[in-house]
Motif scaffolding. Structure first.
Motif, PDB file in Angstrom:
ATOM      1  N   LEU A  69     -60.812 -37.352  -9.705  1.00 53.50           N
ATOM      2  CA  LEU A  69     -59.872 -38.283 -10.754  1.00 53.50           C
ATOM      3  C   LEU A  69     -58.469 -38.249 -10.126  1.00 53.50           C
ATOM      4  O   LEU A  69     -57.816 -37.455  -9.577  1.00 53.50           O
ATOM      5  CB  LEU A  69     -59.685 -37.370 -12.170  1.00 53.50           C
ATOM      6  N   LEU A  70     -58.168 -39.592 -10.129  1.00 49.35           N
ATOM      7  CA  LEU A  70     -56.612 -39.759  -9.556  1.00 49.35           C
ATOM      8  C   LEU A  70     -55.761 -40.459 -10.565  1.00 49.35           C
ATOM      9  O   LEU A  70     -55.977 -41.315 -11.156  1.00 49.35           O
ATOM     10  CB  LEU A  70     -56.936 -40.848  -8.511  1.00 49.35           C
ATOM     11  N   ASP A  71     -54.367 -39.892 -10.538  1.00 48.01           N
ATOM     12  CA  ASP A  71     -53.490 -40.190 -11.087  1.00 48.01           C
ATOM     13  C   ASP A  71     -52.341 -41.026 -10.183  1.00 48.01           C
ATOM     14  O   ASP A  71     -51.986 -40.545  -9.315  1.00 48.01           O
ATOM     15  CB  ASP A  71     -52.679 -39.297 -11.829  1.00 48.01           C
ATOM     16  N   LEU A  72     -52.377 -42.550 -10.457  1.00 44.57           N
ATOM     17  CA  LEU A  72     -51.365 -43.351  -9.676  1.00 44.57           C
ATOM     18  C   LEU A  72     -50.252 -43.473 -10.526  1.00 44.57           C
ATOM     19  O   LEU A  72     -50.081 -43.920 -11.445  1.00 44.57           O
ATOM     20  CB  LEU A  72     -52.084 -44.515  -9.382  1.00 44.57           C
ATOM     21  N   ASP A  73     -49.078 -43.277  -9.753  1.00 43.67           N
ATOM     22  CA  ASP A  73     -47.567 -43.522 -10.360  1.00 43.67           C
ATOM     23  C   ASP A  73     -47.034 -44.487  -9.668  1.00 43.67           C
ATOM     24  O   ASP A  73     -46.621 -43.820  -8.416  1.00 43.67           O
ATOM     25  CB  ASP A  73     -47.106 -42.123 -10.654  1.00 43.67           C
ATOM     26  N   SER A  74     -46.472 -45.404  -9.923  1.00 40.06           N
ATOM     27  CA  SER A  74     -45.825 -46.394  -9.138  1.00 40.06           C
ATOM     28  C   SER A  74     -44.305 -46.115  -9.183  1.00 40.06           C
ATOM     29  O   SER A  74     -43.579 -47.068  -8.356  1.00 40.06           O
ATOM     30  CB  SER A  74     -46.153 -47.983  -9.383  1.00 40.06           C
ATOM     31  N   THR A  75     -43.722 -45.617  -9.891  1.00 39.94           N
ATOM     32  CA  THR A  75     -42.304 -45.604 -10.311  1.00 39.94           C
ATOM     33  C   THR A  75     -41.650 -44.193  -9.747  1.00 39.94           C
ATOM     34  O   THR A  75     -42.304 -43.046  -9.778  1.00 39.94           O
ATOM     35  CB  THR A  75     -42.062 -45.351 -11.710  1.00 39.94           C
ATOM     36  N   PRO A  76     -40.647 -44.144  -9.219  1.00 40.23           N
ATOM     37  CA  PRO A  76     -40.189 -42.985  -8.572  1.00 40.23           C
ATOM     38  C   PRO A  76     -39.329 -42.431  -9.599  1.00 40.23           C
ATOM     39  O   PRO A  76     -39.069 -42.916 -10.582  1.00 40.23           O
ATOM     40  CB  PRO A  76     -39.181 -43.462  -7.465  1.00 40.23           C
ATOM     41  N   PRO A  77     -38.948 -41.155  -9.432  1.00 43.16           N
ATOM     42  CA  PRO A  77     -38.140 -40.246 -10.595  1.00 43.16           C
ATOM     43  C   PRO A  77     -36.777 -40.917 -10.598  1.00 43.16           C
ATOM     44  O   PRO A  77     -36.338 -41.501  -9.643  1.00 43.16           O
ATOM     45  CB  PRO A  77     -38.229 -38.999  -9.952  1.00 43.16           C
ATOM     46  N   SER A  78     -36.443 -40.780 -11.512  1.00 43.86           N
ATOM     47  CA  SER A  78     -34.870 -40.989 -11.895  1.00 43.86           C
ATOM     48  C   SER A  78     -33.889 -40.505 -11.052  1.00 43.86           C
ATOM     49  O   SER A  78     -34.473 -39.233 -10.558  1.00 43.86           O
ATOM     50  CB  SER A  78     -34.476 -41.087 -13.086  1.00 43.86           C
ATOM     51  N   GLU A  79     -32.648 -41.045 -10.647  1.00 43.76           N
ATOM     52  CA  GLU A  79     -31.920 -40.308  -9.532  1.00 43.76           C
ATOM     53  C   GLU A  79     -31.096 -39.193 -10.287  1.00 43.76           C
ATOM     54  O   GLU A  79     -30.816 -38.237  -9.869  1.00 43.76           O
ATOM     55  CB  GLU A  79     -31.033 -41.241  -8.949  1.00 43.76           C
ATOM     56  N   GLY A  80     -30.839 -39.373 -11.631  1.00 45.25           N
ATOM     57  CA  GLY A  80     -30.336 -38.212 -12.452  1.00 45.25           C
ATOM     58  C   GLY A  80     -28.590 -38.253 -12.094  1.00 45.25           C
ATOM     59  O   GLY A  80     -28.277 -38.959 -11.240  1.00 45.25           O
ATOM     60  N   THR A  81     -28.149 -37.061 -12.508  1.00 48.08           N
ATOM     61  CA  THR A  81     -26.733 -36.772 -11.744  1.00 48.08           C
ATOM     62  C   THR A  81     -26.840 -35.495 -10.999  1.00 48.08           C
ATOM     63  O   THR A  81     -27.192 -34.501 -11.524  1.00 48.08           O
ATOM     64  CB  THR A  81     -25.857 -36.858 -13.122  1.00 48.08           C
ATOM     65  N   VAL A  82     -26.077 -35.308 -10.088  1.00 41.67           N
ATOM     66  CA  VAL A  82     -26.108 -34.148  -9.228  1.00 41.67           C
ATOM     67  C   VAL A  82     -24.377 -34.122  -8.908  1.00 41.67           C
ATOM     68  O   VAL A  82     -23.866 -34.888  -8.633  1.00 41.67           O
ATOM     69  CB  VAL A  82     -26.848 -34.336  -7.911  1.00 41.67           C
TER      70      VAL A  82
ATOM     71  N   VAL B 199     -22.249 -21.798  -2.380  1.00 39.96           N
ATOM     72  CA  VAL B 199     -22.488 -23.114  -2.551  1.00 39.96           C
ATOM     73  C   VAL B 199     -23.126 -23.435  -3.897  1.00 39.96           C
ATOM     74  O   VAL B 199     -24.563 -23.003  -3.955  1.00 39.96           O
ATOM     75  CB  VAL B 199     -23.034 -23.942  -1.637  1.00 39.96           C
ATOM     76  N   VAL B 200     -22.651 -23.811  -5.056  1.00 39.47           N
ATOM     77  CA  VAL B 200     -23.448 -24.216  -6.548  1.00 39.47           C
ATOM     78  C   VAL B 200     -23.625 -25.744  -6.582  1.00 39.47           C
ATOM     79  O   VAL B 200     -22.711 -26.450  -6.550  1.00 39.47           O
ATOM     80  CB  VAL B 200     -22.780 -23.623  -7.529  1.00 39.47           C
ATOM     81  N   THR B 201     -24.760 -26.100  -6.736  1.00 37.64           N
ATOM     82  CA  THR B 201     -25.383 -27.392  -7.009  1.00 37.64           C
ATOM     83  C   THR B 201     -26.015 -27.586  -8.246  1.00 37.64           C
ATOM     84  O   THR B 201     -26.871 -26.703  -8.419  1.00 37.64           O
ATOM     85  CB  THR B 201     -26.168 -28.114  -5.833  1.00 37.64           C
ATOM     86  N   SER B 202     -25.482 -28.328  -9.096  1.00 37.70           N
ATOM     87  CA  SER B 202     -26.097 -28.686 -10.457  1.00 37.70           C
ATOM     88  C   SER B 202     -26.649 -30.060 -10.618  1.00 37.70           C
ATOM     89  O   SER B 202     -26.204 -30.863  -9.945  1.00 37.70           O
ATOM     90  CB  SER B 202     -25.202 -28.350 -11.441  1.00 37.70           C
ATOM     91  N   TRP B 203     -27.596 -30.101 -11.601  1.00 37.31           N
ATOM     92  CA  TRP B 203     -28.297 -31.390 -11.727  1.00 37.31           C
ATOM     93  C   TRP B 203     -28.689 -31.628 -13.195  1.00 37.31           C
ATOM     94  O   TRP B 203     -29.240 -30.645 -13.869  1.00 37.31           O
ATOM     95  CB  TRP B 203     -29.303 -31.989 -10.513  1.00 37.31           C
ATOM     96  N   GLU B 204     -28.787 -33.018 -13.551  1.00 39.89           N
ATOM     97  CA  GLU B 204     -29.610 -33.159 -14.979  1.00 39.89           C
ATOM     98  C   GLU B 204     -30.015 -34.446 -14.841  1.00 39.89           C
ATOM     99  O   GLU B 204     -29.669 -35.381 -14.015  1.00 39.89           O
ATOM    100  CB  GLU B 204     -28.644 -32.969 -15.918  1.00 39.89           C
ATOM    101  N   GLY B 205     -31.033 -34.971 -15.889  1.00 35.19           N
ATOM    102  CA  GLY B 205     -31.572 -36.381 -15.899  1.00 35.19           C
ATOM    103  C   GLY B 205     -32.589 -36.569 -14.702  1.00 35.19           C
ATOM    104  O   GLY B 205     -32.896 -38.032 -14.701  1.00 35.19           O
ATOM    105  N   LEU B 206     -33.298 -35.527 -13.943  1.00 32.76           N
ATOM    106  CA  LEU B 206     -34.294 -35.791 -13.233  1.00 32.76           C
ATOM    107  C   LEU B 206     -35.739 -35.893 -14.104  1.00 32.76           C
ATOM    108  O   LEU B 206     -36.185 -34.876 -14.556  1.00 32.76           O
ATOM    109  CB  LEU B 206     -34.391 -34.885 -12.110  1.00 32.76           C
ATOM    110  N   TRP B 207     -36.259 -37.017 -14.355  1.00 32.43           N
ATOM    111  CA  TRP B 207     -37.566 -37.357 -14.708  1.00 32.43           C
ATOM    112  C   TRP B 207     -38.153 -38.688 -14.410  1.00 32.43           C
ATOM    113  O   TRP B 207     -37.655 -39.262 -13.571  1.00 32.43           O
ATOM    114  CB  TRP B 207     -37.092 -37.473 -16.484  1.00 32.43           C
ATOM    115  N   ASP B 208     -39.421 -38.587 -14.743  1.00 34.28           N
ATOM    116  CA  ASP B 208     -40.418 -39.826 -14.314  1.00 34.28           C
ATOM    117  C   ASP B 208     -40.847 -40.592 -15.371  1.00 34.28           C
ATOM    118  O   ASP B 208     -41.384 -39.773 -16.398  1.00 34.28           O
ATOM    119  CB  ASP B 208     -41.142 -39.292 -13.362  1.00 34.28           C
ATOM    120  N   PRO B 209     -40.820 -41.597 -15.708  1.00 37.72           N
ATOM    121  CA  PRO B 209     -41.333 -42.342 -16.979  1.00 37.72           C
ATOM    122  C   PRO B 209     -42.758 -42.302 -16.984  1.00 37.72           C
ATOM    123  O   PRO B 209     -43.308 -42.432 -18.194  1.00 37.72           O
ATOM    124  CB  PRO B 209     -41.024 -43.818 -16.584  1.00 37.72           C
ATOM    125  N   GLU B 210     -43.619 -42.036 -15.864  1.00 41.48           N
ATOM    126  CA  GLU B 210     -45.192 -41.884 -15.646  1.00 41.48           C
ATOM    127  C   GLU B 210     -45.756 -40.600 -15.699  1.00 41.48           C
ATOM    128  O   GLU B 210     -46.876 -40.406 -16.011  1.00 41.48           O
ATOM    129  CB  GLU B 210     -45.481 -42.762 -14.815  1.00 41.48           C
TER     130      GLU B 210
END
Length: 158
Positions: free
Chosen positions: A67-80, A98-109
């Motif tokens: 079983l293969l799942d094909l996803d043609s969309t990249p993840p969102s860039e979000g905010t870093v 060094v502290v790095t934070s991020w949010e909004g990293l998601w993929d629609p598929e």
């Protein structure tokens, strides 16, 4: 594929979408002993079944399906940003992590399954110098803190 008694006479493949209304494709593999691949197959994002079937010299068959799942969309860039929370720090104290934070990293598929970070020294009009190579962040953290060998008066980017 191997059959020590009568040999493999034919190898074939088939791809079909999990959605029954979508079409399927398949064919025979000409020289399967050398390895092979399927190209120019028009597929879109979604779930597919990929099957390979081998037939020996007396007509007995064996089949494997994946079983293969094909996803043609990249993840969102979000905010870093550099710094904890939603503060973008411009300076760090000596010995500070060094502290790095991020949010909004998601993929629609599909899910985001890996988040990685790296740290570079930024030099005006020259290639950056890697201080910390790409590393994976475990779990679903929204912030990462690392001690790094930073030098006073230098610019860095995460």
């Amino acid at each position: 594929c191997e059959d020590p008694q009568t040999g493999v006479a034919r190898v074939s493949w088939r791809v079909r979408a999990a959605n029954a209304s979508a079409g399927s494709a398949g064919g025979d593999v000409g020289d399967w002993r050398r390895g092979w691949f399927v190209r120019d197959l028009p597929v879109t994002s979604g779930r597919y079944y990929f099957a390979v079937e081998a037939e020996n010299g007396v007509g007995l068959r064996a089949q494997r399906e994946a079983l293969l799942d094909l996803d043609s969309t990249p993840p969102s860039e979000g905010t870093v940003w550099d710094g904890p929370g939603d503060v973008d720090l411009e300076t760090l104290g000596v010995g500070s992590p060094v502290v790095t934070s991020w949010e909004g990293l998601w993929d629609p598929e599909s899910d985001v399954v890996s988040v990685q970070y790296m740290l570079e020294q930024l030099i005006w009009r020259k290639p950056s110098i890697t201080v910390i190579k790409w590393k994976e962040v475990a779990g679903d953290a929204l912030q990462y803190s690392v001690q790094a060998p930073l030098r006073i008066g230098k610019r860095y980017g995460a």
